[in-house]
Design a protein around this motif. Sequence first.
Motif, PDB file in Angstrom:
ATOM      1  N   ASP A 669      12.417   9.935  -4.830  1.00 27.24           N
ATOM      2  CA  ASP A 669      10.860   9.668  -4.300  1.00 27.24           C
ATOM      3  C   ASP A 669      10.332  11.312  -4.175  1.00 27.24           C
ATOM      4  N   LYS A 722      10.120   1.326   7.320  1.00 26.66           N
ATOM      5  CA  LYS A 722      10.111   0.450   6.147  1.00 26.66           C
ATOM      6  C   LYS A 722       9.731  -1.335   6.153  1.00 26.66           C
ATOM      7  N   SER A 723      10.017  -1.295   7.305  1.00 24.82           N
ATOM      8  CA  SER A 723       8.761  -2.753   8.296  1.00 24.82           C
ATOM      9  C   SER A 723       7.905  -2.247   8.231  1.00 24.82           C
ATOM     10  N   GLY A 725       5.805  -0.650   7.673  1.00 24.96           N
ATOM     11  CA  GLY A 725       5.158  -0.146   6.287  1.00 24.96           C
ATOM     12  C   GLY A 725       4.701   1.296   6.180  1.00 24.96           C
ATOM     13  N   SER A 727       3.889   5.158   4.907  1.00 23.26           N
ATOM     14  CA  SER A 727       3.759   6.193   3.831  1.00 23.26           C
ATOM     15  C   SER A 727       5.066   7.644   4.409  1.00 23.26           C
ATOM     16  N   LYS A 728       4.851   7.925   2.548  1.00 20.89           N
ATOM     17  CA  LYS A 728       5.907   8.800   2.671  1.00 20.89           C
ATOM     18  C   LYS A 728       5.672   9.853   3.438  1.00 20.89           C
TER      19      LYS A 728
END
Length: 967
Positions: A669, A722-723, A725, A727-728
């Motif tokens: 990643d 994740k759900s 959304g 960002s990193k």
Amino acid sequence: EEDEEDEEDEEDENEELFGDGEDLETYLKHAGPNSYNILADRRRKALRQRHEEEDAFNRELKVKGYENSQDLIDVTHADKLELLAKNPNYAMFFQGAGGSAPTAGPRGKIGRGRVRRGVRRTRRRVISAEAAKKLGEANLLFTQGEAQYPRAIELLTEVIRLIPNEPDAYATLGTIYSELKNDKKALDFLMISAHLEPGNKEKWNNLAEMSIRLNNPRQALYCLGQALRLDPDDHDNRWDQARLYVDIGEPKRALEQFQNLRERIPDNPEVAVELAKMHYQMGNPDLAESTLDELMTAHPTRADATLVNILAELKMDRRGFDQTVRLIESSREHMRSLAERQREAEHAKMAGAAGAAAYNAAIDEGTDKDAAFDRAKAETAAKLATERETNPTDIPLDLTTRLGMSLLYLGRFDEAYAQLEKIKGEDVELYDDLYMDAAETCWAVANLADVSVSQIDSHRLVTQAEFMWTKLLDVQKYDDEPMWSKIAECIRVRIERGDGSARSEAAEAVVKFYRMVLARHPDSIRAKIPLAEALIAAGGKEEAVEMLPAASDLDDLDKSVALRILDIHRQTGETGGDDDFLKYTLPLARQSLEEFKDKEEAKPAKAKAKKTKGGRKRKKAEKDDANDLFNLGPRGRRKAVRVEDDEDEDDEDEDDEDDEVKLQEELDDAAAALELGAEAEEDQIPEEDSFGIILQCASALHKARRNEEAHEMIEKCLAQAKSRGLSKTQVRDLNHVKALVCHALGASNFKGMKGEAAKAARHVALNNSTDADALNLYVRLAMDAGQRADCAKTFQSIVSMHDVHGVDSKKRVPALIMSGIVHSQQGAWATALADLMHAIALGPEESTAALSGGIAALQYSMKQIDVPEARHHWVLKAVAMLQHAGRLRVKQEGTRGMHEGDYNLARGLQQLGLNHLAVPLYERCLEKGADELQQECAQNLSLIYEQSGATALRDQVLRKYVNHDEA
């Protein structure tokens, strides 16, 4: 003649499909708006059945000795009866041959048809006198106006009953309903008319236009398809189909049509541009660029400004700035000629308008109209011609801006400024997008590490960006906080880069700017907040607090605004600090987490894998298909085999392997983030305000020492990352707070929390691997958790990742230094020395790298080398690096730095046994060093005196510089 025959065949087919008029009338009544689709479907089925029967009929003829369908007139009566007994529908073929079918007993009516092989029946359309009279009368009534429409509709309905497949009747009905604004009925009747007369291209095109007006793009595509079948060379048709496919979200089909057009008209710039757009939207920028490049190469004079501008943008997106400059320069003359022609056309219109005005004025005055027209037109034309000579046409401003931006990235600043200067004379409201692009480029180049920018050019670039962004404040949509923030940052950087010691002056200038903003928007809380933040930075806390509402008066404000105000109150400590902040934000944060949890639980739950011995890996093995093993690399394949063979391994080994896999995933990643660059993090995040509340709330809980609540909140948010959304960057920020929270819990003896803190800090370090603070945090927490080996392995991976992805040399220095320090603590002196020497080479002004390198070289010389010559080499290296570190510390800290440098060098010399060189350095530190440094020097110097037998000197140093208890 063939068209007439085809039309008549279509009529016959319609008669077979519906029989008499009553059947068709019933069909029209009940079929609904899709009647024409049902009609076409019935026709296809009937034709397929007829073909099958025809093939079977021909086979029967061959069995009986008749070679082809032309021999039907020779078929005996007995053979006819036998064939009809097998299939009564064979009668249609005998009728088509010119005779009547023999009766084969009481089998009822036998259908009519045409023979496809043999004698063709070409019956022309026949309209009875009654139907023709009614049709003519209906058409006449239609021309007499809306009052006669009802009677015309009655007559046309009667005509349809008499002649169910007369296209003109349906066409007239459709036209009448269109005049009555009943577009739905009109479309239905016109569609039936087109199906009854399928060879009429204009009908299909008109239906397509009507379908588009009624917002029915798929029906329009159907009609255009029918028209294209009749005229495959209709380029306008293919263009319309392509645009419709774009509108309904089917880019692949649109791409097919544009590619077809590109092959047919390769020199058309509009087609090339649209094809390039489709390639770009489908993720193929290479094909988009090559499409436009091909047209520019093969047909350079056919390119227009739009094409060149789009191609320039594509090349700039891929950082092909030199190619962009060559493109614009090579097309400059052609672009000028196009612009000149356009300018001449506009001037001709202006001259004509001036003549027309003079003509009208002459009418009012009663003078010679024609003479006035000619005179005014000629005078205006001459004036405009002089203007064209005085101000020659340049390339379009879009291309001028792209050229200037590319020149900036290439470091050709004087040329770039000359191009960008042309924007400043244009109306900002008309060219706001170009102002924005130019300003952002100036700012970006001023802050790019890979572009060599002098201090003068950097200052000028920032000034240019500030000027253009300030101009954009005159456009209403830009006069908001994001733009204010950009301008304020420009002001700060411009002043600080002009004078490195002018931070207070920069802060005051930012405050002055925000006061101007507040004067423009005196009632805007969004203008007061950044002013308050600027005042705090400039030391005006009291004024900042006074201009903002109290924490108890925030209920009516937007929650993001309220959060910022609370944060300011918390920083100033005026209204309860963290307690007030949490009182407002904690319920919002918890509500957001619970609401999102409820949404997730409401989704259909996936079947859970049965838990077996082997845990997660076993579940993965059951989930994957066996064929997936062929897609795994060696590492993955070994893991898959291990699942089958080593199910009884202990939990500790499983956790170790999972940690290794986790590290590899995080490295992948991080590497992906390095490839994408910072721009990849500028994506729009859903529920951004909610995330901000959760993050700030968790941080405030940690500062308030409510770490258990903070940990629970962070874990819930990470589980939803994740759900949601996230960002990193947002996940990284969460892990940063988690690391601090877990470390605090570990210090309070919560089991396993120190390890969790180290893992979270590792995530932060991997995803911000060029930031010294992030790397230092991970090292500190990993050492505290006893994860030295894991820490060393992680830094080794970070250093390798930087090598592979070509990270900028200066940005690599922090990771190299920390890797060297970590490996030093592991006793891996060779690895440590290699990383530290690399860091010194890339960052020669880094005192930490020089100091750590000197210590590593010293240890390496003493513990790893038995060869005297090599040992002497590394001893000299160590002394040189320690002296260099001392000089750097003097630059950074002045006198204090000098004493630290002396002390570090003395410690190295003492360790080498060179006490006679170490003693003067210790004595100099004792004279002027800080208290803590003096004690350290005294202890070390006393040891040297003791080893040499000078106990009196030892006691004297200890009494003077160390307290008596320690002595």
